[in-house]
Design an enzyme around this catalytic site. Structure first.
Site, PDB file in Angstrom:
ATOM      1  N   ARG A  20       0.895  -1.182   0.248  1.00  0.00           N
ATOM      2  CA  ARG A  20      -0.107  -0.013   0.040  1.00  0.00           C
ATOM      3  C   ARG A  20       0.892   1.215  -0.090  1.00  0.00           C
ATOM      4  O   ARG A  20       0.180   2.203  -0.075  1.00  0.00           O
ATOM      5  CB  ARG A  20      -1.029   0.021   1.227  1.00  0.00           C
ATOM      6  CG  ARG A  20      -2.139  -0.800   0.932  1.00  0.00           C
ATOM      7  CD  ARG A  20      -3.322  -0.863   1.972  1.00  0.00           C
ATOM      8  NE  ARG A  20      -2.865  -1.737   3.329  1.00  0.00           N
ATOM      9  CZ  ARG A  20      -3.268  -1.345   4.563  1.00  0.00           C
ATOM     10  NH1 ARG A  20      -3.996  -0.470   4.611  1.00  0.00           N
ATOM     11  NH2 ARG A  20      -2.761  -2.130   5.415  1.00  0.00           N
ATOM     12  N   GLU A 160      -7.319 -13.688  15.144  1.00  0.00           N
ATOM     13  CA  GLU A 160      -6.932 -12.447  14.029  1.00  0.00           C
ATOM     14  C   GLU A 160      -8.481 -12.118  13.528  1.00  0.00           C
ATOM     15  O   GLU A 160      -9.548 -12.765  13.529  1.00  0.00           O
ATOM     16  CB  GLU A 160      -6.340 -13.257  13.025  1.00  0.00           C
ATOM     17  CG  GLU A 160      -4.931 -13.184  13.325  1.00  0.00           C
ATOM     18  CD  GLU A 160      -4.231 -12.086  13.764  1.00  0.00           C
ATOM     19  OE1 GLU A 160      -4.164 -11.149  12.932  1.00  0.00           O
ATOM     20  OE2 GLU A 160      -3.650 -12.129  15.009  1.00  0.00           O
ATOM     21  N   TYR A 400      39.431  28.803  -5.699  1.00  0.00           N
ATOM     22  CA  TYR A 400      39.578  27.466  -6.148  1.00  0.00           C
ATOM     23  C   TYR A 400      40.083  27.860  -7.572  1.00  0.00           C
ATOM     24  O   TYR A 400      39.604  28.608  -8.315  1.00  0.00           O
ATOM     25  CB  TYR A 400      37.961  26.937  -6.302  1.00  0.00           C
ATOM     26  CG  TYR A 400      38.128  25.617  -6.938  1.00  0.00           C
ATOM     27  CD1 TYR A 400      38.958  24.554  -6.510  1.00  0.00           C
ATOM     28  CD2 TYR A 400      37.198  25.259  -7.959  1.00  0.00           C
ATOM     29  CE1 TYR A 400      39.017  23.252  -6.947  1.00  0.00           C
ATOM     30  CE2 TYR A 400      37.006  24.157  -8.715  1.00  0.00           C
ATOM     31  CZ  TYR A 400      37.935  22.974  -8.109  1.00  0.00           C
ATOM     32  OH  TYR A 400      37.942  21.751  -8.965  1.00  0.00           O
TER      33      TYR A 400
HETATM   34  C1  UD1 Z   1      -0.309  -8.618  12.895  1.00  0.00           C
HETATM   35  C2  UD1 Z   1      -0.942  -9.601  14.086  1.00  0.00           C
HETATM   36  C3  UD1 Z   1      -2.322  -8.895  14.838  1.00  0.00           C
HETATM   37  C4  UD1 Z   1      -2.184  -7.454  15.324  1.00  0.00           C
HETATM   38  C5  UD1 Z   1      -1.316  -6.817  14.311  1.00  0.00           C
HETATM   39  C6  UD1 Z   1      -0.849  -5.358  14.771  1.00  0.00           C
HETATM   40  C7  UD1 Z   1      -0.444 -11.691  13.623  1.00  0.00           C
HETATM   41  C8  UD1 Z   1      -0.623 -13.092  13.044  1.00  0.00           C
HETATM   42  N1  UD1 Z   1      -1.008 -10.548  13.715  1.00  0.00           N
HETATM   43  O1  UD1 Z   1      -1.390  -8.507  12.062  1.00  0.00           O
HETATM   44  O2  UD1 Z   1      -2.544  -9.829  15.775  1.00  0.00           O
HETATM   45  O3  UD1 Z   1      -3.206  -6.841  15.800  1.00  0.00           O
HETATM   46  O4  UD1 Z   1      -0.093  -7.530  13.555  1.00  0.00           O
HETATM   47  O5  UD1 Z   1      -0.369  -4.440  13.793  1.00  0.00           O
HETATM   48  O6  UD1 Z   1       0.971 -11.582  13.869  1.00  0.00           O
HETATM   49  N2  UD1 Z   1       5.861  -9.952   8.487  1.00  0.00           N
HETATM   50  C9  UD1 Z   1       6.968 -10.690   8.147  1.00  0.00           C
HETATM   51  N3  UD1 Z   1       6.880 -11.843   7.451  1.00  0.00           N
HETATM   52  C10 UD1 Z   1       5.813 -12.391   7.250  1.00  0.00           C
HETATM   53  C11 UD1 Z   1       4.592 -11.558   7.704  1.00  0.00           C
HETATM   54  C12 UD1 Z   1       4.785 -10.314   8.337  1.00  0.00           C
HETATM   55  O7  UD1 Z   1       8.044  -9.940   8.393  1.00  0.00           O
HETATM   56  O8  UD1 Z   1       5.645 -13.444   6.726  1.00  0.00           O
HETATM   57  C13 UD1 Z   1       6.176  -8.645   9.200  1.00  0.00           C
HETATM   58  C14 UD1 Z   1       5.425  -7.448   8.387  1.00  0.00           C
HETATM   59  O9  UD1 Z   1       6.356  -6.894   7.463  1.00  0.00           O
HETATM   60  C15 UD1 Z   1       5.262  -6.502   9.472  1.00  0.00           C
HETATM   61  C16 UD1 Z   1       4.930  -7.249  10.536  1.00  0.00           C
HETATM   62  O10 UD1 Z   1       5.663  -8.495  10.379  1.00  0.00           O
HETATM   63  O11 UD1 Z   1       6.122  -5.666   9.759  1.00  0.00           O
HETATM   64  C17 UD1 Z   1       3.478  -7.473  10.901  1.00  0.00           C
HETATM   65  O12 UD1 Z   1       2.856  -7.939   9.729  1.00  0.00           O
HETATM   66  P1  UD1 Z   1       1.375  -7.880   9.252  1.00  0.00           P
HETATM   67  O13 UD1 Z   1       1.215  -8.619   7.949  1.00  0.00           O
HETATM   68  O14 UD1 Z   1       1.097  -6.393   9.188  1.00  0.00           O
HETATM   69  O15 UD1 Z   1       0.429  -8.448  10.112  1.00  0.00           O
HETATM   70  P2  UD1 Z   1      -1.032  -8.094  10.650  1.00  0.00           P
HETATM   71  O16 UD1 Z   1      -1.827  -8.864   9.369  1.00  0.00           O
HETATM   72  O17 UD1 Z   1      -1.190  -6.535  10.660  1.00  0.00           O
END
Ligand code: UD1
Ligand code: CA
Length: 469
Positions: A20, A160, A400
């Protein structure tokens, strides 16, 4: 084992795509207050005295790894997650880098404004034997993992949004994405995660169920400050977070007595320290390390980097002060000096007390002693200018030669007329005067008048050409 005896190892998740943002730049490298989002998180971890900081990278991994300034002591390491199968899978990748005896703090690279004190409270809540979750209540919790508590208030699970029932979706307390947990508990849980859920991902949040089943205490540490858990997903959110952060910085300064004309039009992208009774007009940007002395005033729309502004100095509007980070390149403005409007002080400009620098004057790597003045349209580079020197409009140091830089020395009480060129290396002796329009190529003795320009001639009997009929 007590928490204060236990080392803290931080895992930062930063492998996600950040679709996004609609940008070629990986999301965590977008800047807030002049620093990459991920840099904020790494710096916070360093502020916690973390033993290790393990950053999980994936999308744009090489760029992300190169885009972070490493803290001292080599405590930063990167682990790649390929492909990205969820937050649980992300933290699994860090397992080999995590010693068994530490408390693991999980952070996200796109949540930049969490304060170290909040994390210390969370670590204390973990205490070395519990799973501690940082939580917050939102009026609109859509999209977040909900904190499910039983009748007695004990945390049982995080569900979730996409997996939640209608009833669970009514829960306003959500998981912030930040937890603290002993490594020796976390590691076996990570091995038990599955991806049987609405998104087909390995959810880190499922460790809560495993903890509850095993009788490990789960603590929900709830805070009220949304800014500390706010993530960045879009340019709009990034700009909103920037403003909210800047407003906080502005408030803190105003609480110390700094008078800001408008806290909504004020930006600090580094460190700004101010003495008493400092006034800052609208639209100023401060970056690097800036100090402003007691009673100094900064006019509207000034850009100030790596500079020390002395007590009582006045920086008039639209002045650009661009010091460098090193002591040599830092800009110094002495007490009671007047600078601008429209002045430019480049790296290594060192102005003494009561120096006056006027409009369209550029100073670079030059020292101007007490009371020296260059009030209009001038350039002084690689120079040493003595006390009370008056430097005329349109005059420049030609420092210079096309290959090397040379030094100009202008001793005390010299007057340089207008439109002079001082070809370096050259010294103008103390108390001397250089006539307007001179091109000076040789040193001048103290106290003399030097004129180096063509003699004026007037021709009488000369006729203006007439237009042909
Ligand atoms: C996650 C939480 C959710 C919480 C929310 C808060 C989980 C399953 N859910 O959801 O409970 O309320 O954060 O913002 O954890 N990332 C990786 N590798 C991956 C997936 C994600 O490094 O395979 C990183 C993303 O770059 C990000 C962070 O993990 O920095 C969170 O991932 P995101 O997909 O944003 O999680 P949410 O669905 O928002
Ligand atoms: Ca998120």
């Amino acid at each position: 084992m007590k928490q204060d005896e236990q080392a803290v190892d931080v895992v930062v998740m930063a492998a996600g795509k950040g679709t996004r943002m609609k940008s070629r730049l990986p999301k965590v490298l977008h800047r807030l207050a002049g620093r990459a989002l991920l840099q904020h998180v790494v710096d916070t971890a360093v502020g916690l005295n973390a033993r290790r900081v393990v950053v999980i990278t994936g999308h744009g991994a090489a760029e992300v790894e190169a885009g972070v300034v490493h803290p001292q002591g080599g405590l930063l390491q990167f682990v790649r997650q390929e492909p990205q199968l969820g937050t649980g899978h992300a933290v699994q990748q860090a397992v080999p880098a995590l010693p068994d005896d530490g408390i693991v703090v999980v952070l996200s690279g796109d949540v930049p404004l969490t304060e170290a004190d909040t994390l210390r409270e969370l670590i204390a809540a973990c205490g070395g034997d519990s799973l501690a979750l940082l939580t917050i209540a939102f009026d609109d919790p859509t999209g977040y993992g909900r904190i499910v508590r039983d009748a007695s208030g004990v945390v049982r699970a995080i569900v979730e949004h996409k997996d939640a029932s209608e009833a669970q979706r009514q829960i306003q307390e959500v998981y912030s994405g930040i937890m603290a947990v002993p490594a020796k508990l976390l590691k076996p849980w990570l091995g038990q995660l599955d991806n049987r859920n609405a998104q087909g991902e390995y959810y880190l949040t499922d460790v809560v169920k495993l903890a509850a089943a095993q009788g490990v205490p789960v603590v929900g540490h709830k805070i009220g400050d949304a800014l500390q858990v706010a993530g960045v997903n879009s340019p709009v959110q990034l700009a909103e977070l920037e403003r909210a952060h800047q407003l906080r910085v502005a408030r803190r300064l105003m609480e110390q007595g700094v008078r800001l004309a408008d806290p909504a039009r004020f930006d600090v992208r580094g460190q700004l320290r101010c003495g008493q009774d400092v006034e800052i007009d609208v639209g100023c940007i401060f970056s690097g390390e800036v100090e402003v002395g007691e009673g100094a005033r900064i006019g509207a729309h000034c850009i100030v980097s790596n500079a020390s502004i002395g007590p009582g100095a006045v920086i008039h509007p639209y002045t650009h002060i661009e010091g460098g980070a090193s002591a040599r390149d830092r800009v110094e403005v002495g007490a009671g000096a007047l600078v601008g409007p429209y002045a430019r002080l480049r790296p290594g400009a060192k102005l003494g007390e009561e120096v006056h620098i006027g409009n369209f004057v550029e100073i670079k790597a030059a020292t101007l002693a007490r009371g020296a003045k260059a009030n209009h349209l001038a350039y002084i580079g690689d120079s040493k200018v003595g006390e009370r020197v008056n430097y005329g409009a349109g005059s420049i140091t030609a420092n210079y030669d096309g290959a090397n830089k040379h030094t100009t020395v202008i001793e005390a009480d010299v007057h340089i007329g207008s439109n002079c060129v001082l070809i370096a290396p050259v010294t103008i002796g103390a108390g001397g005067t250089v006539g307007g329009g001179s091109t000076i190529t040789k040193d001048t003795a103290p106290g003399v008048l030097t004129v180096a320009r063509a003699k004026q001639v007037s021709l009488s009997g000369w006729q203006r050409p007439q237009k042909k009929k």
